[in-house]
Design a protein around this motif. Structure first.
Motif, PDB file in Angstrom:
ATOM      1  N   GLY A   1      68.876  11.496  50.179  1.00  0.00           N
ATOM      2  CA  GLY A   1      70.188  11.369  50.822  1.00  0.00           C
ATOM      3  C   GLY A   1      70.107  11.756  52.293  1.00  0.00           C
ATOM      4  O   GLY A   1      71.139  11.902  52.951  1.00  0.00           O
TER       5      GLY A   1
ATOM      6  N   TYR B   1      75.168   5.263  49.136  1.00  0.00           N
ATOM      7  CA  TYR B   1      74.771   5.179  47.734  1.00  0.00           C
ATOM      8  C   TYR B   1      75.322   3.990  46.953  1.00  0.00           C
ATOM      9  O   TYR B   1      76.412   3.509  47.218  1.00  0.00           O
ATOM     10  CB  TYR B   1      75.207   6.456  46.995  1.00  0.00           C
ATOM     11  CG  TYR B   1      74.764   7.690  47.735  1.00  0.00           C
ATOM     12  CD1 TYR B   1      73.415   8.032  47.802  1.00  0.00           C
ATOM     13  CD2 TYR B   1      75.692   8.489  48.421  1.00  0.00           C
ATOM     14  CE1 TYR B   1      72.992   9.146  48.514  1.00  0.00           C
ATOM     15  CE2 TYR B   1      75.276   9.607  49.132  1.00  0.00           C
ATOM     16  CZ  TYR B   1      73.932   9.926  49.179  1.00  0.00           C
ATOM     17  OH  TYR B   1      73.531  11.022  49.897  1.00  0.00           O
TER      18      TYR B   1
ATOM     19  N   ASN C   1      79.613  10.126  46.822  1.00  0.00           N
ATOM     20  CA  ASN C   1      78.259  10.354  46.329  1.00  0.00           C
ATOM     21  C   ASN C   1      78.390  10.740  44.858  1.00  0.00           C
ATOM     22  O   ASN C   1      79.032  11.758  44.560  1.00  0.00           O
ATOM     23  CB  ASN C   1      77.648  11.525  47.135  1.00  0.00           C
ATOM     24  CG  ASN C   1      76.219  11.831  46.752  1.00  0.00           C
ATOM     25  OD1 ASN C   1      75.664  11.217  45.855  1.00  0.00           O
ATOM     26  ND2 ASN C   1      75.618  12.805  47.437  1.00  0.00           N
ATOM     27  N   PRO C   2      77.908   9.975  43.893  1.00  0.00           N
ATOM     28  CA  PRO C   2      76.898   8.929  43.974  1.00  0.00           C
ATOM     29  C   PRO C   2      77.393   7.476  43.890  1.00  0.00           C
ATOM     30  O   PRO C   2      76.554   6.590  43.771  1.00  0.00           O
ATOM     31  CB  PRO C   2      76.076   9.221  42.714  1.00  0.00           C
ATOM     32  CG  PRO C   2      77.110   9.607  41.699  1.00  0.00           C
ATOM     33  CD  PRO C   2      78.156  10.372  42.481  1.00  0.00           C
TER      34      PRO C   2
ATOM     35  N   SER D   1      69.777   5.306  47.159  1.00  0.00           N
ATOM     36  CA  SER D   1      70.266   5.660  48.497  1.00  0.00           C
ATOM     37  C   SER D   1      69.585   4.808  49.560  1.00  0.00           C
ATOM     38  O   SER D   1      68.377   4.553  49.488  1.00  0.00           O
ATOM     39  CB  SER D   1      69.950   7.128  48.773  1.00  0.00           C
ATOM     40  OG  SER D   1      70.156   7.426  50.144  1.00  0.00           O
TER      41      SER D   1
END
Ligand code: PMP
Length: 375
Positions: free
Chosen positions: A26, A310, A166-167, A352
């Motif tokens: 990330g 993401y 996220n995610p 990612s």
């Protein structure tokens, strides 16, 4: 209390062994980080402030930095904040740990998106908080469902990543934002808005904080200036602001030198420049990922990501097993099971686009799909 390695850390360790297609990290794109400007900033603050750059920081952070941050959030995120209401932390993760220590006790009810970011909920679990997962779809957290759950479990805290989640990559729709703010008022819910990605996208929805001053806002410079600087911040007011400043003295975790460096990078407009370039690059990278997924793994996307780093996919097979196989072909990602609050779905993964090179995304997805087909 049992402590676990985060799946992001585990996958990143594997990535350090030199993989070609790193969909796990990330971290931001290394090409965007202002590495040479950092050196200039060091020289400038060294000359200008002398030994103050290695003195203890004041409680709540360096005043100059707090002032620059209040201007930055105004310019880039449309948030109006007095510099005194900006408390510097050692990254967003640290901010959330401090907030968890202040606001959460055993059985404090915390409503979170399900799935949610596994690393930020870890300190909440450590406090003994009772996490209640709220389903999420392409318009973000289902606020009607939140309201129903609040009637069952009572008032508490809502921890949310409303933009570029996220995610999953989704964002809370405008109507749901209004609804969330309304029900927070009505049911005495404290909203913690965790917001690392809004600044990187020009099409992002306005922050909750810009819509309601009651929101506790958590920001970070990790994705703009570099995660290793460990500089983030909280914007809040009243008793919580005062207590955060006091609690922050327990560890003084945000290094004075790094606070000076970030201050200088902000005042010289370096952060704004990165933001400008990021707003061009990251949406292109995300589009490349979505197009490649649509081509090589159609139906894999569980949500349509619209911004951030993401995409969350259905792998069709156990993701840790898949990871063991895909590493041999140079592909790493983060298995998705640990992101769930209830009912871990082990056949899911977070991909990612943060640090992978744009020209490798398509090939990486193609390679991943061939590993899935062969499993
Ligand atoms: N919250 C979310 C939603 C994130 O995605 C991240 C970074 N991956 C963080 C917090 C942590 O950011 P920081 O580096 O500022 O601790």
């Amino acid at each position: 209390m049992k402590l676990y390695w985060s799946p992001v850390e585990l996958a990143s360790r594997l990535a350090r062994r030199g993989v070609k297609y790193n969909f796990a990290s990330g971290a931001p794109d290394p090409d965007l980080l202002p590495f040479d400007e950092l050196r200039k900033s060091f020289e400038r603050v060294y000359e200008e402030y002398g030994k103050a750059i290695i003195a203890y920081p004041g409680a709540g952070g360096l005043r100059e930095l707090r002032v620059e941050l209040s201007r930055y959030v105004n310019r880039v995120l449309g948030i109006n904040a007095n510099w005194r209401d900006v408390i510097v932390t050692a990254g967003a993760q640290h901010a959330i740990k401090l907030l968890s220590q202040l606001l959460m006790r055993r059985r404090t009810v915390v409503y979170v998106e399900d799935p949610t970011f596994v690393e930020t909920v870890a300190p909440m679990k450590f406090q003994g908080a009772k996490l209640i997962g709220v389903p999420i779809d392409n318009e973000g957290m289902n606020i009607h469902e939140l309201e129903r759950l609040v009637k069952i479990h009572g008032p508490g805290i809502v921890y949310t990543v409303p933009n570029c989640h996220n995610p999953t990559g989704v964002s809370l729709s405008r109507d749901r934002r209004k609804h969330l703010i309304e029900i927070a008022r009505e049911h005495e819910l404290t909203i913690i808005e965790d917001d690392p990605y809004t600044s990187l996208h020009s099409n992002a929805e306005p922050t909750l904080k810009s819509m309601s001053d009651d929101v506790v806002y958590v920001g970070t410079l990790s994705k703009v200036l570099g995660p290793g600087l460990r500089i983030g911040f909280v914007i809040t007011n009243g008793a919580l602001r005062n207590n955060l400043e006091k609690l922050e003295q327990h560890d003084f975790a945000a290094s004075t030198l790094n606070q000076y460096l970030v201050y200088d990078l902000l005042r010289r407009g370096v952060a704004d420049d990165v933001v400008r370039r990021a707003r061009e690059l990251y949406p292109r990278k995300l589009r490349e990922l979505i197009e490649a997924l649509d081509e090589y793994l159609p139906n894999a996307l569980i949500y349509r990501p619209i911004c951030g780093f993401y995409a969350f996919i259905n792998t069709g097979v156990n993701a840790w097993e898949l990871l063991r196989r895909s590493i041999r072909q140079g592909v790493v990602f983060v298995p998705g099971g640990k992101f769930f609050i209830s009912g871990a779905k082990e056949n899911t993964a977070r991909l990612s686009i943060g640090s992978i090179r744009i020209d490798l995304i398509r090939e990486g997805v193609k390679t991943l799909s061939s590993v899935i087909m062969a499993t």
